[in-house]
Design a protein around this motif. Structure first.
Motif, PDB file in Angstrom:
ATOM      1  N   ASP B 383       0.830  -1.196   0.000  1.00 41.29           N
ATOM      2  CA  ASP B 383       0.000   0.000   0.000  1.00 41.29           C
ATOM      3  C   ASP B 383       0.874   1.260   0.000  1.00 41.29           C
ATOM      4  O   ASP B 383       0.618   2.224  -0.725  1.00 41.29           O
ATOM      5  N   LEU B 384       1.933   1.243   0.807  1.00 40.35           N
ATOM      6  CA  LEU B 384       2.861   2.379   0.806  1.00 40.35           C
ATOM      7  C   LEU B 384       3.464   2.537  -0.583  1.00 40.35           C
ATOM      8  O   LEU B 384       3.636   3.645  -1.091  1.00 40.35           O
ATOM      9  N   LYS B 385       3.779   1.388  -1.202  1.00 38.66           N
ATOM     10  CA  LYS B 385       4.426   1.411  -2.505  1.00 38.66           C
ATOM     11  C   LYS B 385       3.519   2.049  -3.553  1.00 38.66           C
ATOM     12  O   LYS B 385       3.945   2.947  -4.286  1.00 38.66           O
ATOM     13  N   GLN B 386       2.267   1.617  -3.600  1.00 35.99           N
ATOM     14  CA  GLN B 386       1.378   2.152  -4.645  1.00 35.99           C
ATOM     15  C   GLN B 386       1.024   3.609  -4.390  1.00 35.99           C
ATOM     16  O   GLN B 386       0.644   4.329  -5.299  1.00 35.99           O
ATOM     17  N   ARG B 387       1.161   4.058  -3.162  1.00 39.03           N
ATOM     18  CA  ARG B 387       0.877   5.453  -2.858  1.00 39.03           C
ATOM     19  C   ARG B 387       2.125   6.330  -3.024  1.00 39.03           C
ATOM     20  O   ARG B 387       2.115   7.516  -2.692  1.00 39.03           O
ATOM     21  N   GLY B 388       3.207   5.705  -3.486  1.00 40.08           N
ATOM     22  CA  GLY B 388       4.443   6.477  -3.700  1.00 40.08           C
ATOM     23  C   GLY B 388       5.111   6.873  -2.404  1.00 40.08           C
ATOM     24  O   GLY B 388       5.908   7.804  -2.363  1.00 40.08           O
ATOM     25  N   LEU B 389       4.779   6.178  -1.313  1.00 36.20           N
ATOM     26  CA  LEU B 389       5.307   6.573  -0.008  1.00 36.20           C
ATOM     27  C   LEU B 389       6.385   5.630   0.510  1.00 36.20           C
ATOM     28  O   LEU B 389       7.070   5.949   1.477  1.00 36.20           O
ATOM     29  N   LEU B 390       6.541   4.466  -0.124  1.00 35.88           N
ATOM     30  CA  LEU B 390       7.482   3.489   0.442  1.00 35.88           C
ATOM     31  C   LEU B 390       8.914   4.014   0.409  1.00 35.88           C
ATOM     32  O   LEU B 390       9.676   3.809   1.338  1.00 35.88           O
ATOM     33  N   GLU B 391       9.259   4.743  -0.663  1.00 30.47           N
ATOM     34  CA  GLU B 391      10.640   5.210  -0.757  1.00 30.47           C
ATOM     35  C   GLU B 391      10.977   6.240   0.311  1.00 30.47           C
ATOM     36  O   GLU B 391      12.147   6.456   0.618  1.00 30.47           O
ATOM     37  N   GLU B 392       9.959   6.890   0.904  1.00 29.84           N
ATOM     38  CA  GLU B 392      10.285   7.855   1.951  1.00 29.84           C
ATOM     39  C   GLU B 392       9.769   7.412   3.329  1.00 29.84           C
ATOM     40  O   GLU B 392       9.757   8.198   4.269  1.00 29.84           O
ATOM     41  N   THR B 393       9.346   6.158   3.417  1.00 30.38           N
ATOM     42  CA  THR B 393       8.918   5.622   4.707  1.00 30.38           C
ATOM     43  C   THR B 393       9.758   4.392   5.036  1.00 30.38           C
ATOM     44  O   THR B 393       9.752   3.420   4.289  1.00 30.38           O
ATOM     45  N   LEU B 394      10.472   4.460   6.123  1.00 25.57           N
ATOM     46  CA  LEU B 394      11.310   3.338   6.531  1.00 25.57           C
ATOM     47  C   LEU B 394      10.474   2.400   7.403  1.00 25.57           C
ATOM     48  O   LEU B 394       9.923   2.821   8.421  1.00 25.57           O
ATOM     49  N   VAL B 395      10.353   1.154   6.960  1.00 24.13           N
ATOM     50  CA  VAL B 395       9.611   0.163   7.735  1.00 24.13           C
ATOM     51  C   VAL B 395      10.622  -0.775   8.390  1.00 24.13           C
ATOM     52  O   VAL B 395      11.525  -1.290   7.719  1.00 24.13           O
ATOM     53  N   ILE B 396      10.492  -0.955   9.701  1.00 25.45           N
ATOM     54  CA  ILE B 396      11.411  -1.823  10.429  1.00 25.45           C
ATOM     55  C   ILE B 396      10.600  -2.896  11.124  1.00 25.45           C
ATOM     56  O   ILE B 396       9.569  -2.600  11.733  1.00 25.45           O
ATOM     57  N   TRP B 397      11.038  -4.128  11.001  1.00 27.58           N
ATOM     58  CA  TRP B 397      10.387  -5.225  11.714  1.00 27.58           C
ATOM     59  C   TRP B 397      11.431  -5.865  12.626  1.00 27.58           C
ATOM     60  O   TRP B 397      12.543  -6.146  12.187  1.00 27.58           O
ATOM     61  N   GLY B 398      11.071  -6.086  13.877  1.00 29.70           N
ATOM     62  CA  GLY B 398      12.030  -6.732  14.751  1.00 29.70           C
ATOM     63  C   GLY B 398      11.429  -7.040  16.101  1.00 29.70           C
ATOM     64  O   GLY B 398      10.236  -6.849  16.345  1.00 29.70           O
ATOM     65  N   ALA B 399      12.307  -7.522  16.961  1.00 32.15           N
ATOM     66  CA  ALA B 399      11.901  -7.830  18.329  1.00 32.15           C
ATOM     67  C   ALA B 399      13.072  -7.508  19.230  1.00 32.15           C
ATOM     68  O   ALA B 399      14.094  -6.994  18.770  1.00 32.15           O
ATOM     69  N   GLU B 400      12.934  -7.801  20.530  1.00 32.43           N
ATOM     70  CA  GLU B 400      14.015  -7.455  21.455  1.00 32.43           C
ATOM     71  C   GLU B 400      15.163  -8.453  21.407  1.00 32.43           C
ATOM     72  O   GLU B 400      16.288  -8.123  21.722  1.00 32.43           O
TER      73      GLU B 400
END
Lengths: 468, 501
Positions: B383-400
């Motif tokens: 969804d971020l990608k199709q809205r042109g926002l993925l390149e300026e939104t950093l998504v991080i997935w992780g745990a402790e």
């Protein structure tokens, strides 16, 4: 405030330093003259010269210290200059004191002082003009460590790869430490023989195997690694330069062949083409910020926009280029556009998502010709409005997702040659129009969106113990 | 003491007193001039004075949330940080270890246990093979397990970090370390640093929003989004996932907007007078927060309402308006970022797969947890990608942290279900968008995913990389506190250049 005063005082250093050099050296001369009977009368002047020379030396040392806190100079050289400068001031005080007390061995202190002044002055000169400034006139023609600018190559296919493409890279980025003046790590890169010979670590290049070549291995190391080249404080190689070195070595690192004689994989073609055109390889231009400097925008205009709820900030600290975002604003008015027009030279990124616009707003955007990124998603932009944007020659990113634009509207922008990305999700443009658009804008990445995440049975069922 | 001695002593005291009396204020100031001069010089030179990380021209204490430029042009403008609280097993998600399957059921070799500390494992545990099938995905050929069928389709957007390491093996300190750079409380969280550095683009919304799901807050409590010693205006604003996003957001009955506005203006005026008197920057924070709260009454219900999203978006994310669920939070994160919120922090609780119950078994409960997050996270990226926002939104997935390749044997006993113990030495995280090179993998662990072989990634390296993507040198984004400049990464941290586009 205190810091800016110290900055200000520091800036007097380049002017102040000339005083102790002149006055103290003259004082030394006066002293030795005064030991002759004929010049005995100048003895009195020696004391005066030493006194004023001493104060000018102290002032130079302090202003120099302040200057060193603000500007960026080569570290080891700077610290030597700094300590010698402080020593000079100290020697001047000592000399003045001993001279006043008429201590006999003042002559030795004066000699030391003279030497200190000369050495410190030389180091200071090296800091401002470069360490090879003095000797440059002796250096052999052209092969010195100075930087050369890569001129466009008239016909890159007929160019000799080493001397026309590779050598200028090495000259700009490597010679200063691995050339005629310095040979760090016993390595010289300023002639084919030296390059083949290698340095302390061994062979620098393995013809035909770029990945195993020490030269490229060192360049590829992380910047934090001590062995990374060039050292992290020095200018780094660009991606294109690395690609060219890689290509040259992979092709046997020949020193005579012409470009046309080497195999040219797809990847290297745009890089070579960029050498010929003299333009930067567009694909590597990622920042969306022009390189040319620009004057500061009018603060009054920025303040007015901020009062409207528009976020206007420089793209980075120290840059005069601006980004503006209307995310907190619902409606853009004519008055807003007039304000934006006044910072049109500086404004490179503009975000107007989800906005309603008054008449004439898009014509106003068309005047903001410095724009490289424009976000109009979910705005009221129409095909007719897009025509107004034809003038945005620098535009690289256009987001019109969720608007009423169609292929017809977008085709009006096919003349924008720098365009790289267009987002048209949820518009009158569907993936069926993709091929038509691709023809119109062959080099543009067009995202029609509409991505789906399929429904899987497992999305809604739960695993229970024993049934997985 | 003889009379003579007493007399002498008195005389001496009198003399000293007379001397002191002669020592007038004028003398004192005259004699102190040199010292004062030295002090002034000291402050001029910058001795003991450190510039704060933000240039003064950009930081205005009266308007602490005003947008500010980064140090250099950053690729990312916003961050969505998805934290799986409890720490899922990397061995059932991203870390493909076929050799571990061969060791399944065997006693753990003593060489792996020597000198190691575990939260629950005692004695000699058995090895536990991967409880999921793995496949390579996308052009990049990244390995992902069948537990994540949706995320696998966007493998080429992900940059895998396979050798992340932490020195904490309990949830709360490990979460604190991950988010604030210290295993102890009191430091500002990542989101606070980012809002302090960049301010917020939308003055009607907070710059740093926190959303939790899974029924619990993370073990470390609200400190993981606290502002530590930074002005408290930078702390994360936690929005509720059910009912009103923020409590008391509606004006009470009988109070209209004008009365509310007038009362807030009056309160702020009083606070302003307090500030003039005491100059405590926390008062400015308070004023800013009242103003923000007033604006949020309008803006928050609007942006936090996912019911208006079209049906295909709900289908894509797997959202159900009105329910408290992770998917809803993910969709909200996208909406918030679209509206100019700088940092959205998501916590999903319930990933502590010890195997003490079916819910925490790596082959039962964890798979169900995966099913609840797989679709929304994938939808977010697309969804971020199709809205042109993925390149300026950093998504991080992780745990402790991650989990052991050994089967947990709490107190040396066999557990009812298959579970794994806490393991900080090596675990996996990923990043996407925001100038990150998709389809890359950095760092390697040994054949059983126990120790790091290369590409060791400290928690500080992750923080440094996040700040770098936003346009900050992590060594220079500092805040003066207790006489010295503090920074998120303390004295460590290097940017993971291998995963940058």
């Amino acid at each position: 405030m205190l810091i800016s005063i110290s900055d200000f005082i520091g800036r007097f250093h380049p002017v102040l330093v000339h005083l102790p050099i002149g006055i103290l050296l003259f004082a030394v001369l006066l002293y030795f003259l005064s030991r002759r009977e004929k010049y005995k009368a100048v003895m009195l002047a020696t004391g005066i010269a030493l006194f004023w020379g001493m104060w000018s030396a102290i002032a130079s040392a302090i202003s120099g210290f302040l200057l060193s806190k603000t500007a960026e100079y080569e570290q080891p050289l700077l610290s030597r200059h700094q300590w010698l400068g402080i020593a000079t001031a100290a020697a001047a005080i000592l000399a003045w004191y001993l001279h006043r007390k008429q201590v006999k061995y003042v002559q030795w202190i004066l000699l030391v002082l003279a030497v200190l002044i000369i050495v410190t002055g030389h180091l200071g000169g090296s800091l401002t003009h470069g360490s090879d400034y003095l000797t440059k006139s002796f250096a052999a023609s052209g092969s010195s460590a100075t930087e050369v600018t890569q001129k466009p190559i008239p016909d890159v296919q007929q160019a000799i790869v080493y001397s026309d493409i590779i050598q200028p890279i090495l000259q700009n980025k490597c010679y200063s430490c691995h050339g005629a003046t310095k040979q760090k790590g016993k390595l010289r890169l300023d002639s084919p023989d030296f390059i083949i010979q290698g340095g302390k670590t061994g062979k620098t290049i393995m013809a035909g195997n770029a990945d195993e070549s020490e030269l490229l291995k060192r360049i590829a190391l992380s910047h934090e690694n001590k062995k990374h080249m060039p050292p992290k404080e020095k200018p780094q190689l660009t991606k294109d330069e690395v690609a060219l070195l890689h290509w040259w070595i992979s092709n046997g690192a020949d020193f005579k062949k012409r470009t046309a004689e080497l195999s040219q994989p797809e990847k290297i073609k745009p890089v070579l083409a960029a050498l010929q055109s003299g333009k930067k390889n567009e694909q590597n231009e990622e920042t969306y910020i022009p390189e040319a400097p620009v004057e500061k925008a009018d603060e009054v205009v920025i303040t007015k926009l901020k009062e409207r709820g528009v976020s206007v900030v420089p793209v980075a600290q120290g840059s005069h280029y601006l980004s503006a975002s209307f995310v907190a604003v619902d409606t853009v008015t004519q008055a807003d556009m007039e304000l934006l027009n006044k910072i049109g030279k500086q404004l490179v990124w503009l975000k107007m998502p989800y906005i309603n616009s008054a008449v004439g707003v898009f014509a106003g955007i068309g005047k903001l010709t410095a724009l490289t990124r424009l976000s109009l998603e979910h705005s009221s932009v129409t095909d007719a409005d897009l025509l107004q944007l034809k003038t945005l020659a620098n535009l690289q990113y256009l987001n019109v997702a969720g608007t009423g634009v169609t292929v017809k509207g977008l085709s009006q922008l096919s003349g924008l040659t720098r365009m790289k990305q267009v987002y048209v999700y949820q518009t009158g443009i569907s993936s069926n129009d993709f091929s038509a658009l691709k023809k119109l804008m062959p080099s543009v990445q067009i995202d029609t969106g509409g991505y789906r995440v399929p429904v899987l049975a497992s999305d809604t069922t739960l695993v229970k113990p024993g049934n997985q | 003491m003889t009379r003579q001695e007493i007399h002498n002593k008195r005389l001496q005291q009198e003399a000293e007193k007379a001397l002191l009396l002669q020592h007038t204020r004028r003398h004192f100031i005259k004699q102190s001039a040199m010292g004062l001069g030295a002090l002034a010089l000291g402050s001029l030179i910058g001795c003991g004075h450190h510039k704060t990380g933000l240039a003064d021209t950009f930081f205005d204490p009266a308007n602490p949330l005003a947008p500010r430029p980064p140090m250099f042009p950053g690729k990312a403008k916003a961050v969505i940080y998805i934290h799986m609280a409890g720490a899922p097993s990397q061995l059932e998600l991203f870390s493909y270890k076929p050799e571990l399957a061969k060791l399944d059921g065997q006693d753990c070799p003593p060489s792996l246990l020597e000198g190691k500390k575990f939260a629950f494992i005692r004695g000699v545990p058995k090895m536990l093979g991967p409880q999921a099938a793995f496949r390579q995905h996308g052009q990049s050929g990244l390995w992902l397990s069948d537990n994540l069928p949706h995320l696998s389709t966007v493998a080429d957007e992900l940059a895998m970090l396979h050798a992340v390491t932490t020195d904490q093996f309990n949830h709360a300190p490990a979460q604190l370390l991950m988010h604030s750079g210290s295993a102890r409380q009191g430091r500002p969280s990542l989101g606070s640093w980012v809002t302090y550095g960049l301010g917020t683009e939308n003055k009607n919304l907070p710059g740093f929003v926190v959303l939790t799901s899974g029924g619990n807050n993370p073990d470390a409590g609200k400190s993981v989004w606290g502002s530590g010693f930074l002005p408290s205006v930078y702390q994360g604003v936690q929005c509720r996932s059910e009912g009103d996003p923020v409590l008391f957001i509606k004006d009470p009955n009988g109070i209209n907007r004008d009365i509310r506005k007038a009362s807030i203006e009056a309160i702020n005026k009083i606070n302003q007078e307090q500030y003039e008197e005491y100059k405590d920057p926390e008062i400015l924070s308070r004023i800013a927060q009242y103003e923000m709260a007033y604006k949020m009454q309008i803006s928050v219900p609007e942006v936090m309402n996912i019911a208006d999203e079209p049906a295909y978006i709900h289908e894509m994310y797997g959202t159900k308006p009105g329910e408290a669920r992770f998917a809803n939070n993910v969709l909200l994160a996208r909406k918030l970022v679209e509206k100019g919120v700088r940092f959205v922090q998501l916590f999903d609780w319930g990933w502590d797969s010890h195997g003490d119950s079916a819910e925490t078994a790596v082959d039962v409960g964890m798979i169900n947890k995966c099913r609840s997050v797989d679709k929304p996270i994938t939808a977010l990226i697309l969804d971020l990608k199709q809205r042109g926002l993925l390149e300026e939104t950093l998504v991080i997935w992780g745990a402790e942290f991650g989990r052991t390749p050994m089967l947990e044997n709490r107190d040396g006993k066999k557990m009812p279900f298959k579970g794994r113990d806490h393991h900080g030495e090596a675990f996996s995280m990923w990043m996407a968008g925001g100038g990150i090179k998709g389809g890359t993998s950095y760092g390697e662990t040994d054949e059983i995913g126990y120790s790091i072989v290369n590409g060791k990634t400290e928690v500080f390296d992750i923080q440094a990389t996040i700040l770098n993507q936003l346009g900050f040198d992590h060594e220079k984004l500092t805040y003066e506190f207790q006489g010295r400049p503090f920074r998120l990464t303390d004295v460590s941290g290097k940017v993971i250049t291998d995963i940058l586009a």
